[in-house]
Design an enzyme around this catalytic site. Structure first.
Site, PDB file in Angstrom:
ATOM      1  N   LYS A 114       5.274   8.947   2.250  1.00 52.24           N
ATOM      2  CA  LYS A 114       4.679   9.353   3.533  1.00 52.24           C
ATOM      3  C   LYS A 114       5.278  10.643   4.072  1.00 52.24           C
ATOM      4  CE  LYS A 114       2.456   5.211   5.007  1.00 52.24           C
ATOM      5  NZ  LYS A 114       2.155   4.227   6.004  1.00 52.24           N
ATOM      6  N   LYS A 198      -3.990   4.399  -3.447  1.00 51.77           N
ATOM      7  CA  LYS A 198      -4.208   3.215  -2.601  1.00 51.77           C
ATOM      8  C   LYS A 198      -5.298   3.469  -1.552  1.00 51.77           C
ATOM      9  CE  LYS A 198      -1.417   1.944   0.926  1.00 51.77           C
ATOM     10  NZ  LYS A 198      -0.702   1.094   1.856  1.00 51.77           N
ATOM     11  N   LYS A 201      -5.860   3.891   5.476  1.00 50.84           N
ATOM     12  CA  LYS A 201      -6.503   4.338   6.716  1.00 50.84           C
ATOM     13  C   LYS A 201      -6.361   5.835   6.892  1.00 50.84           C
ATOM     14  CE  LYS A 201      -4.489   0.404   9.079  1.00 50.84           C
ATOM     15  NZ  LYS A 201      -3.041   0.501   8.836  1.00 50.84           N
TER      16      LYS A 201
HETATM   17  N1  AQP Z   1      -4.937  -0.660  -0.339  1.00 52.42           N
HETATM   18  C1  AQP Z   1      -4.347  -1.805  -0.045  1.00 52.42           C
HETATM   19  N2  AQP Z   1      -4.426  -2.855  -0.887  1.00 52.42           N
HETATM   20  C2  AQP Z   1      -3.831  -4.043  -0.594  1.00 52.42           C
HETATM   21  N3  AQP Z   1      -3.120  -4.262   0.541  1.00 52.42           N
HETATM   22  C3  AQP Z   1      -3.019  -3.240   1.407  1.00 52.42           C
HETATM   23  N4  AQP Z   1      -2.396  -3.117   2.599  1.00 52.42           N
HETATM   24  C4  AQP Z   1      -2.576  -1.866   3.075  1.00 52.42           C
HETATM   25  N5  AQP Z   1      -3.312  -1.141   2.217  1.00 52.42           N
HETATM   26  C5  AQP Z   1      -3.608  -1.970   1.165  1.00 52.42           C
HETATM   27  C6  AQP Z   1      -1.664  -4.204   3.235  1.00 52.42           C
HETATM   28  O1  AQP Z   1      -2.193  -4.360   4.554  1.00 52.42           O
HETATM   29  C7  AQP Z   1      -1.116  -4.762   5.410  1.00 52.42           C
HETATM   30  C8  AQP Z   1      -1.116  -3.890   6.625  1.00 52.42           C
HETATM   31  O2  AQP Z   1      -0.828  -2.559   6.232  1.00 52.42           O
HETATM   32  P1  AQP Z   1      -0.444  -1.493   7.324  1.00 52.42           P
HETATM   33  O3  AQP Z   1      -1.657  -1.060   8.011  1.00 52.42           O
HETATM   34  O4  AQP Z   1       0.579  -2.027   8.203  1.00 52.42           O
HETATM   35  O5  AQP Z   1       0.245  -0.327   6.543  1.00 52.42           O
HETATM   36  P2  AQP Z   1      -0.090   0.470   5.274  1.00 52.42           P
HETATM   37  O6  AQP Z   1       0.264  -0.324   4.067  1.00 52.42           O
HETATM   38  O7  AQP Z   1       0.602   1.768   5.432  1.00 52.42           O
HETATM   39  O8  AQP Z   1      -1.671   0.659   5.326  1.00 52.42           O
HETATM   40  P3  AQP Z   1      -2.503   1.957   5.192  1.00 52.42           P
HETATM   41  O9  AQP Z   1      -3.938   1.632   5.280  1.00 52.42           O
HETATM   42  O10 AQP Z   1      -2.090   2.729   3.996  1.00 52.42           O
HETATM   43  O11 AQP Z   1      -2.142   2.712   6.522  1.00 52.42           O
HETATM   44  P4  AQP Z   1      -1.701   4.172   6.747  1.00 52.42           P
HETATM   45  O12 AQP Z   1      -2.745   5.013   6.099  1.00 52.42           O
HETATM   46  O13 AQP Z   1      -1.677   4.284   8.243  1.00 52.42           O
HETATM   47  O14 AQP Z   1      -0.355   4.321   6.120  1.00 52.42           O
HETATM   48  C9  AQP Z   1       0.191  -4.683   4.626  1.00 52.42           C
HETATM   49  O15 AQP Z   1       0.554  -5.984   4.223  1.00 52.42           O
HETATM   50  C10 AQP Z   1      -0.188  -3.845   3.433  1.00 52.42           C
HETATM   51  O16 AQP Z   1       0.573  -4.201   2.303  1.00 52.42           O
END
Ligand code: AQP
Length: 333
Positions: A114, A198, A201
């Site tokens: 990140k 992955k 968001k």
């Molecule tokens: N692509 C994914 N596949 C499976 N699990 C996922 N999670 C996130 N993306 C995937 C799981 O969703 C939960 C919440 O995630 P989060 O929103 O707290 O953080 P993150 O993993 O950083 O999600 P994003 O979408 O990638 O957000 P941004 O873009 O803001 O960093 C967690 O249990 C995560 O494992």
């Protein structure tokens, strides 16, 4: 055996299919087991480790809460709250941050990903993100934490912090080392545009993900446009290797239908891509659209959503504050 479950989702934008299949779907099935005590948190303090627009953050907190409820989380059965309304999380993070070691944090791959190339410009919050996550979990004596594969390393750090605290202060088993609950199959949903990245968001392309608020037409059009290769559909599981986009779409279909990958391969053997994509779009519309429709309905009643968070925060703070006080006593305050 009864489990204490804790997990969170960041309100950093539209929740997507990866969040649903990797985490929220699992939250709902854990809630169904009446022996479990479940606590689900909208982790808004984590969200501000990267820049957020204040008005949009507020909207995203409500939207994440509404998606929880629309997906099947019931505030009467689980504690649902947002982190910033429970000050004990931040206090616990400071106390535990004095136990965690720099070397441990330096190994965290999420920070590296990140922060990107220019680490000097990343916030200090992003660097110490896993300490706050440890506080979230340890203050509730959580025994199990349902997360996607990407959060496994942070869970290991939480366990290290718990063990070091118990050892340093000679209080065996005071902090509980939590177990990650990671789905065996399809635990990582990938971007619809690039099967090696992955689904996220923060991906600038909206076409890379199915949002949990997308309507039927958008779901269908995103699946139609999803990247694929030109080889024919696989005959067996070996044919799927080295085909990241196909593997991802087959994984999504299998996960949404609750069926093994082998069955999906069998179902579409000899058929063409458009037939598979039509079935996938149909399955997603059937399972995801009712959630997105309900989320949008719930969002029309902001007071209802805010009340869920207020009630949940009061319940959460009662538990977390007691644990923080116990930690402070042990430390010598
Ligand atoms: N692509 C994914 N596949 C499976 N699990 C996922 N999670 C996130 N993306 C995937 C799981 O969703 C939960 C919440 O995630 P989060 O929103 O707290 O953080 P993150 O993993 O950083 O999600 P994003 O979408 O990638 O957000 P941004 O873009 O803001 O960093 C967690 O249990 C995560 O494992």
């Amino acid at each position: 055996m009864s489990k204490k479950i804790f997990s969170g989702v960041q309100p950093t934008g539209n929740l997507h299919l990866g969040n649903y299949l990797g985490a929220i779907k699992n939250f709902v099935s854990l809630q169904k087991d009446k022996q479990n005590n479940c606590i689900y948190c909208v982790v808004d303090l984590h969200a501000i480790t990267v820049k957020q627009d204040p008005k949009i953050l507020k909207k995203n907190i409500r939207e994440t809460t509404a998606t929880f409820v629309a997906s099947g989380l019931n505030p009467k059965e689980s504690i649902i709250f947002n982190q910033s309304m429970v000050p004990s999380h931040s206090e616990g993070a400071w106390l535990l941050g004095c136990v965690a070691r720099m070397g441990w944090l330096n190994r965290m791959t999420q920070f590296k990903e990140k922060a990107g190339k220019d680490k000097e410009k990343a916030s200090v919050g992003l660097y110490i993100y896993p300490i706050l996550m440890a506080s979230d979990i340890l203050l509730y004596d959580a025994t199990h934490v349902p997360v996607g594969e990407d959060q496994k390393q942070h869970l290991e750090l939480t366990r290290d912090i718990a063990q070091k605290f118990n050892l340093d202060f000679d209080c065996k088993n005071f902090l509980t080392s939590p177990e990650p609950l990671i789905q065996k199959d399809f635990s990582r949903i990938m971007s619809l545009k690039d099967g090696t990245k992955k689904m996220s968001k923060s991906d600038p392309s909206d076409q890379s993900r199915i949002n949990m608020t997308d309507d039927k037409d958008l779901i269908v059009s995103k699946i139609k446009k999803a990247k694929t290769d030109s080889a024919k559909l696989p005959e067996n599981d070996k044919d799927i290797n080295n085909r990241p986009e196909l593997k991802n779409l087959y994984g999504i279909f299998s996960s949404i239908q609750n069926q093994a990958l082998d069955l999906t391969i069998e179902e579409f053997k000899g058929k063409n891509f458009s037939e598979f994509k039509n079935k996938l779009a149909e399955a997603l519309v059937e399972k995801i659209y009712p959630i997105s429709n309900e989320t949008n309905k719930l969002l029309n009643d902001e007071k209802f959503i805010d009340q869920i968070l207020l009630d949940g925060s009061e319940k959460a703070e009662a538990i977390a504050k007691k644990k923080v006080n116990d930690i402070k006593n042990i430390i010598g305050f």
